[in-house]
Scaffold this motif. Sequence first.
Motif, PDB file in Angstrom:
ATOM      1  N   SER A   1      -4.713 -20.937  15.557  1.00 30.12           N
ATOM      2  CA  SER A   1      -3.511 -21.437  15.951  1.00 30.12           C
ATOM      3  C   SER A   1      -2.702 -22.577  15.008  1.00 30.12           C
ATOM      4  CB  SER A   1      -3.888 -22.356  17.428  1.00 30.12           C
ATOM      5  OG  SER A   1      -3.079 -22.945  17.939  1.00 30.12           O
ATOM      6  N   ASP A   2      -1.460 -22.301  15.271  1.00 28.55           N
ATOM      7  CA  ASP A   2      -0.717 -23.337  14.374  1.00 28.55           C
ATOM      8  C   ASP A   2      -0.528 -24.540  15.221  1.00 28.55           C
ATOM      9  OD1 ASP A   2      -0.577 -21.249  12.719  1.00 28.55           O
ATOM     10  OD2 ASP A   2       1.197 -20.263  13.502  1.00 28.55           O
ATOM     11  N   ASP A   3      -0.639 -24.633  16.333  1.00 29.21           N
ATOM     12  CA  ASP A   3      -0.512 -25.802  16.986  1.00 29.21           C
ATOM     13  C   ASP A   3      -1.551 -26.570  17.835  1.00 29.21           C
ATOM     14  OD1 ASP A   3      -0.213 -24.238  18.874  1.00 29.21           O
ATOM     15  OD2 ASP A   3       2.124 -24.581  19.134  1.00 29.21           O
TER      16      ASP A   3
ATOM     17  N   SER B   1      -7.658 -23.503  10.761  1.00 30.20           N
ATOM     18  CA  SER B   1      -7.276 -23.310  12.356  1.00 30.20           C
ATOM     19  C   SER B   1      -8.298 -22.379  12.963  1.00 30.20           C
ATOM     20  CB  SER B   1      -5.887 -22.334  12.138  1.00 30.20           C
ATOM     21  OG  SER B   1      -6.227 -21.264  11.901  1.00 30.20           O
TER      22      SER B   1
ATOM     23  N   LYS C   1      -1.762 -34.119  14.319  1.00 32.65           N
ATOM     24  CA  LYS C   1      -2.328 -32.864  13.993  1.00 32.65           C
ATOM     25  C   LYS C   1      -3.546 -33.102  13.055  1.00 32.65           C
ATOM     26  CE  LYS C   1      -0.828 -28.947  10.778  1.00 32.65           C
ATOM     27  NZ  LYS C   1       0.118 -28.531   9.805  1.00 32.65           N
TER      28      LYS C   1
ATOM     29  N   THR D   1      -6.416 -31.447  10.425  1.00 23.43           N
ATOM     30  CA  THR D   1      -6.928 -30.224   9.456  1.00 23.43           C
ATOM     31  C   THR D   1      -8.294 -30.322   8.895  1.00 23.43           C
ATOM     32  OG1 THR D   1      -5.791 -31.139   7.714  1.00 23.43           O
ATOM     33  CG2 THR D   1      -4.402 -29.934   8.882  1.00 23.43           C
TER      34      THR D   1
END
Length: 734
Positions: A621-623, A562, A547, A549
């Motif tokens: 987008s969260d993923d 995101s 992930k 960020t």
Amino acid sequence: MGGSQQSRHTAGGTDGGHGANPYFITSVKPGVQAMKNQRQLYRKMDKEMTLVDTFWEGKKSLMKDFEPFKLLDQHAIKTPSHLKGDMADLVQHLIGPAKNPTQKYRVLFRWIAENIAYDVVGLRAGAGVSTAQEALQTGVAVCGGYVDLLKKFCEIAELQFDSVNGYDKGANYYVGHDNLDSCSHAWGLIYLGGKPFYCDPTWAAGNVSKSTNTYTKEWREHWFLAEPNHFENTHLPNDQSETTSRQKDQSLESWNLSPKIGPMMYVMKVSLTQREGVLHANEKNEIDINLKMEVLGSIQHFLTSKSTDFKEDIGYQVMHFWKDNKITLHVRLPGPGTYKLDVYATKTLNASTASEGSEMHDKLVTYTIIGQSAKRNTPLNKRRFGSLPPDVLKGFACVSHTKPIIETSTERVVIEYSCPKDGDLLAKLSTENQPTVALKNRMYHERLKGKHAFHIHLPRAGWYYVYFHNDPKSGQYTQFAVFMIHFTGQSSDTNPVFPEGIKWNPLGIYYESNVKCVSHKSSYIRLTKGEGSLAITRPFQSNCPLKFTLNDINSDKFQKSSQLIFAHSNFGKNDLEKSSVSLRIDEAGFYVLHLFIRQTLAMRWLVVCSKGYDGDLFPPSDDSWGPSWDDFKALDLSMTCDAMVNIPNGQHTLKLALGKKKNLTIVGKLVEANGRENLSYQKAVRVDDSDSKFRDIVINLPDEVNEACLELYGCDKSNGNSFPRIGKWLLIRK
């Protein structure tokens, strides 16, 4: 002043131009040696030495056991002064404990060095003591008096001794001297075992400082049975018959133009690249002088000018640095003129076996340097630059540059240093004009595995200093290295560019997961017009997604991250997963890109955006985009395209390769780029399953759509599993 050697802070030399010479090397080979090999080299050079280890082979053959000579030295020093009244009685008392001619000569020579001081006052008046009887009575003499007294002592002791008159490279001398009559001197030849050996009782007794014209008594072992190469470099007889056959073909001119070498040249086993003693600086009034050492030690250097009679050290016009076993002296003359460069060396000896004291510090070499250019160079801030061998032995060594002078036409410089496991490094950047004032926001410190990287952004053309401080373990930082940077170009950004106070380095899980960054060698990402990218690889790990960020350097909030990040993965050979991150940042500033593995921070990168991106940002987008690798592995699928797919004229076909599982159903779904459903997209994608090896994903974007999201769902019909989403791709009309 003939007959006394210059003070240790104003005098030195190399061999005089006859035949093959052990003091010279023909070239210095460039190149970077591995840290491990460099440390091994310094360990080999860092020899524990006794005083006897500094003797040349001829002297060692006569003094195999030094203990008797130490006792004789004490006998000479403690001899009662009243014995000076009768020379014969004095000599008989001195040689009483001696068991052979060498020991006899030693005790006589040592007594003279201990009891006769140089006649500075007499020499200044033009009538220095020069006879044996006067020297014995007054306790002072010039060189002629030292030698005459030693000759008379040897006659009484039945030793064969010849006095020699000629020229010396002493206190009044500089290489290329234009009046050698002022350098007259006297010394001797002692015959032991039928062979002649050089000796200089005047220089062995002490030295006269040219700047203060005062004498300092200081026993100097080297001038007793002196090493021939060195002695012939610093002494030349008027009558060539009064020397060994080695020096008979030596001309006065070639002797005068050869570098002056000192005792430490032999002790440290030093070789020189420059055979000429008179060197000419380049058009910048600069010159490099190279020394190669076989024994580890430290050096000092002093630059004086003929305009001040070579009396005052100019200071900070010479820098030196190590590269493997070679030392480079970089000289920057303050202006045109004639200069003398004196180099000294120090080697710590084994205190238990040294004659007097445990440290040798003496002349190494002296050059004359002529500056013909009008260019004037400002003084340096330090004399010593780069990494020294003791620091390299501790594990601190520069691995990015072979020289501590960095010439660059771009404003960005990276200096990398190796660092021991428990050690640490700090650095400070300053300008040449204000060396004590640190430039803020111009350097950031990156801690990597086994090394530290210092990223520097220079504000304008000019000279800069970088000061490095190390801490092996104690928590106390000490300055150990200095670099100079010469920036000759133009900087694209004169504002501060790096934030202060953040440590940039991979954390433990980064290494545990075998992550490698393949796009950047540092933790610094500089965007172009707001765009940039990063790529990393790692072995595939099931149920272990990565992930990313992004947040502003001064904020812990991630609301916009995101839309600024497009993170996606691809599956390569040998189960290697390649993850890529594309960045679009619409506001200039500093940002931090974080990598998380199993929800644990693994690495951070500094992102510098000097100008914001003026186009559309990424869809939120969260993923991650691209395949879901756990599902792709389970269904034995592969797709070679990136997660961001260009669709020419809105039409394109993607190929999904099938593995051993042929009984698969693949469903494609097109939604808006932000993930929302849109009924008008329902017929925009279809899956062609006519080929047993592939599934063709046929895409027809609606005319009004420039960006959309393709979602794929899969099911193994043999076991009736449901249709999970196995990946998503961003489609962009081109």
